[in-house]
Design an enzyme around this catalytic site. Structure first.
Site, PDB file in Angstrom:
ATOM      1  N   CYS A 114      56.210  49.632  -9.336  1.00 23.93           N
ATOM      2  CA  CYS A 114      54.866  50.014  -9.827  1.00 23.93           C
ATOM      3  C   CYS A 114      54.825  50.166 -11.341  1.00 23.93           C
ATOM      4  CB  CYS A 114      54.430  51.315  -9.174  1.00 23.93           C
ATOM      5  SG  CYS A 114      54.530  51.236  -7.392  1.00 23.93           S
ATOM      6  N   HIS A 259      48.341  53.616 -12.705  1.00 22.40           N
ATOM      7  CA  HIS A 259      48.727  52.795 -11.557  1.00 22.40           C
ATOM      8  C   HIS A 259      47.885  53.184 -10.343  1.00 22.40           C
ATOM      9  CE1 HIS A 259      50.889  50.891  -8.415  1.00 22.40           C
ATOM     10  NE2 HIS A 259      51.403  52.016  -7.956  1.00 22.40           N
ATOM     11  N   ASN A 289      46.938  49.076  -3.159  1.00 23.41           N
ATOM     12  CA  ASN A 289      48.031  49.174  -4.139  1.00 23.41           C
ATOM     13  C   ASN A 289      48.680  47.794  -4.289  1.00 23.41           C
ATOM     14  OD1 ASN A 289      50.392  49.656  -5.531  1.00 23.41           O
ATOM     15  ND2 ASN A 289      50.991  51.442  -4.322  1.00 23.41           N
TER      16      ASN A 289
HETATM   17  O1  UT7 Z   1      52.895  52.760  -5.538  1.00 21.17           O
HETATM   18  C1  UT7 Z   1      54.031  53.450  -5.158  1.00 21.17           C
HETATM   19  C2  UT7 Z   1      53.815  54.898  -5.177  1.00 21.17           C
HETATM   20  N1  UT7 Z   1      53.256  55.325  -3.928  1.00 21.17           N
HETATM   21  C3  UT7 Z   1      52.549  56.421  -3.891  1.00 21.17           C
HETATM   22  O2  UT7 Z   1      52.300  57.020  -4.896  1.00 21.17           O
HETATM   23  C4  UT7 Z   1      52.087  56.951  -2.547  1.00 21.17           C
HETATM   24  C5  UT7 Z   1      52.220  58.453  -2.510  1.00 21.17           C
HETATM   25  N2  UT7 Z   1      51.900  59.051  -1.225  1.00 21.17           N
HETATM   26  C6  UT7 Z   1      50.661  59.038  -0.694  1.00 21.17           C
HETATM   27  O3  UT7 Z   1      49.755  58.472  -1.269  1.00 21.17           O
HETATM   28  C7  UT7 Z   1      50.417  59.777   0.610  1.00 21.17           C
HETATM   29  O4  UT7 Z   1      51.558  60.504   0.948  1.00 21.17           O
HETATM   30  C8  UT7 Z   1      50.025  58.843   1.778  1.00 21.17           C
HETATM   31  C9  UT7 Z   1      48.620  58.326   1.583  1.00 21.17           C
HETATM   32  C10 UT7 Z   1      50.999  57.682   1.869  1.00 21.17           C
HETATM   33  C11 UT7 Z   1      50.051  59.610   3.130  1.00 21.17           C
HETATM   34  O5  UT7 Z   1      49.230  60.741   3.053  1.00 21.17           O
HETATM   35  P1  UT7 Z   1      49.763  62.142   3.604  1.00 21.17           P
HETATM   36  O6  UT7 Z   1      48.656  63.093   3.495  1.00 21.17           O
HETATM   37  O7  UT7 Z   1      51.037  62.455   2.896  1.00 21.17           O
HETATM   38  O8  UT7 Z   1      49.979  61.822   5.133  1.00 21.17           O
HETATM   39  P2  UT7 Z   1      51.291  61.957   6.030  1.00 21.17           P
HETATM   40  O9  UT7 Z   1      52.211  60.821   5.762  1.00 21.17           O
HETATM   41  O10 UT7 Z   1      51.836  63.335   5.921  1.00 21.17           O
HETATM   42  O11 UT7 Z   1      50.676  61.767   7.460  1.00 21.17           O
HETATM   43  C12 UT7 Z   1      49.689  62.674   7.979  1.00 21.17           C
HETATM   44  C13 UT7 Z   1      49.315  62.229   9.378  1.00 21.17           C
HETATM   45  C14 UT7 Z   1      50.520  62.023  10.279  1.00 21.17           C
HETATM   46  O12 UT7 Z   1      50.165  62.453  11.583  1.00 21.17           O
HETATM   47  P3  UT7 Z   1      50.609  63.914  12.107  1.00 21.17           P
HETATM   48  O13 UT7 Z   1      52.111  63.919  12.040  1.00 21.17           O
HETATM   49  O14 UT7 Z   1      49.973  64.893  11.171  1.00 21.17           O
HETATM   50  O15 UT7 Z   1      50.062  63.926  13.498  1.00 21.17           O
HETATM   51  C15 UT7 Z   1      50.708  60.520  10.288  1.00 21.17           C
HETATM   52  O16 UT7 Z   1      51.340  60.063  11.468  1.00 21.17           O
HETATM   53  O17 UT7 Z   1      48.638  60.968   9.332  1.00 21.17           O
HETATM   54  C16 UT7 Z   1      49.279  60.036  10.225  1.00 21.17           C
HETATM   55  N3  UT7 Z   1      49.151  58.702   9.680  1.00 21.17           N
HETATM   56  C17 UT7 Z   1      48.067  57.920   9.896  1.00 21.17           C
HETATM   57  N4  UT7 Z   1      46.956  58.117  10.593  1.00 21.17           N
HETATM   58  C18 UT7 Z   1      46.039  57.124  10.592  1.00 21.17           C
HETATM   59  C19 UT7 Z   1      50.012  58.019   8.877  1.00 21.17           C
HETATM   60  N5  UT7 Z   1      49.508  56.814   8.558  1.00 21.17           N
HETATM   61  C20 UT7 Z   1      48.313  56.733   9.171  1.00 21.17           C
HETATM   62  C21 UT7 Z   1      47.330  55.734   9.217  1.00 21.17           C
HETATM   63  N6  UT7 Z   1      46.211  55.983   9.932  1.00 21.17           N
HETATM   64  N7  UT7 Z   1      47.458  54.559   8.555  1.00 21.17           N
END
Ligand code: UT7
Length: 332
Positions: A114, A259, A289
């Site tokens: 990135c 980014h 992204n």
């Molecule tokens: O460019 C490189 C740099 N990358 C970044 O900067 C990304 C940084 N991270 C993020 O942007 C966030 O962490 C994400 C958007 C990737 C994820 O958001 P989050 O609030 O951290 O969600 P999480 O991974 O903790 O997941 C929350 C819930 C989980 O379910 P439970 O365990 O709470 O029941 C996941 O299984 O959301 C679920 N989940 C989804 N639900 C619907 C994960 N992916 C999805 C999805 N659709 N696509």
């Protein structure tokens, strides 16, 4: 010593556009989840087998060349930032060079994910200021869609990424107040596995096994929360460094382009820096992204729409896999 100016910019994204609802054919996800967590509404993906990253890079480069009124043969050098090169080796830069029809000029690949465009800008700036090259084509290009896990396990990462390319042609300016004022680079490899792709790997034999493929190790994995936490700390810090080094403050910023990994991350960065909405630009809503391509795509949109005007202070910041991060201050 001259400074480095942006002579022109360009962008290209594949025609195929997917909404969040379109992704439900593969994953248990929803428009609401994706929008709320990330701000993403659509992304562009190549049709597999029809376009590689260097094809996207070529279109973005052609668009920048056209806007500059330049021919490819006027380029002295290519810098190609990507984490998704067409092949493991050689790098994407030589394919772009071949497609542009300019054999002989150097083609450097940058592998800083990135932050790739900012790392590339730093290298280009040093070459241009020291007079080594006068016309540098700097491209960020990615094809993520062919590397996605289309099983249910892939939903957390796959909904975030899009394909695309952005390009800039850079050259020297004698106009003292303008151009790249400074670039700032960092890395912390202690976090390498927080966002990475394990296979294929030269660290063992064979580089990729049937078991790897069965277990899905060829797909990227990310500890999203950990990456998020570092991104919202490191990007504001990097912006403050870029401003302080140049004796500037947040009030001087005409435009911050960060980014585009997550709109929520960028909103937190904006809040921490105390910037108004008119001082920041985000387009992740439309592209997702695109890793090394996010910053040049956004710069191009701002330049083409008149949002960036000569003399404006543009600040860039990025954070991503590695971890790597960086910033730049540019007097447009
Ligand atoms: O460019 C490189 C740099 N990358 C970044 O900067 C990304 C940084 N991270 C993020 O942007 C966030 O962490 C994400 C958007 C990737 C994820 O958001 P989050 O609030 O951290 O969600 P999480 O991974 O903790 O997941 C929350 C819930 C989980 O379910 P439970 O365990 O709470 O029941 C996941 O299984 O959301 C679920 N989940 C989804 N639900 C619907 C994960 N992916 C999805 C999805 N659709 N696509």
């Amino acid at each position: 010593m001259p400074r480095t100016e942006f002579i022109s910019t360009g962008l290209y994204v594949p025609e195929r556009t997917l909404t969040n609802d379109d992704l439900r054919q593969w994953w248990d996800t929803s428009d609401e989840w994706i929008r709320e967590r990330t701000g993403i509404e659509t992304r562009h993906w190549v049709k597999p087998g029809e376009q590689a990253g260097s094809d996207l890079a070529l279109e973005a480069a052609r668009s920048a060349l056209d806007r500059a009124g330049m021919q490819p043969k006027e380029l002295d050098c290519i810098i190609y930032a990507t984490l998704s090169p067409d092949y493991c080796f050689p790098g994407g830069g030589v394919y772009l060079q071949r497609k542009l029809g300019v054999p002989g000029i150097p083609a450097l690949d940058i592998r800083n994910q990135c932050t790739g465009f900012i790392y590339g800008l730093s290298v280009a700036d040093a070459w241009i200021r020291t007079g080594q090259y006068r016309r540098v084509l700097l491209v960020g290009a990615e094809v993520h869609s062919t590397g996605m896990d289309f099983t249910p396990a892939g939903r957390d990462i796959s909904v975030l990424f899009g394909d695309g390319a952005g390009a800039a042609i850079l050259g020297p300016t004698e106009d003292e107040g303008r151009g790249v004022l400074s670039t700032h680079l960092w890395a912390d490899g202690r976090h390498a596995e927080q966002l990475w792709c394990e296979v294929e790997t030269s660290a063992r034999y064979p580089r990729v096994s049937h078991q790897d493929l069965d277990e899905g190790r060829q797909y990227a994995i990310m500890n999203g929360r950990e990456v998020f936490k570092h991104a919202v700390t490191k990007m504001p810090q990097s912006v403050r460094t870029a401003l302080e080094v140049n004796g500037l403050s947040e009030a001087d910023v005409k435009l911050l382009i960060a980014h585009q990994a997550n709109l929520r991350i960028n909103e937190m960065v904006q809040r921490q820096l105390g910037l108004r909405d008119d001082q920041v630009y985000n387009n992740i809503q439309r592209y997702g992204n695109t890793t090394a391509a996010t910053i040049p795509i956004a710069i191009h949109e701002c330049a083409a729409s008149g949002r960036l005007q000569r003399g404006d202070l543009l600040v860039l910041t990025a954070f991503g896999s590695g971890f790597t991060w960086g910033s730049a201050a540019v007097r447009w």
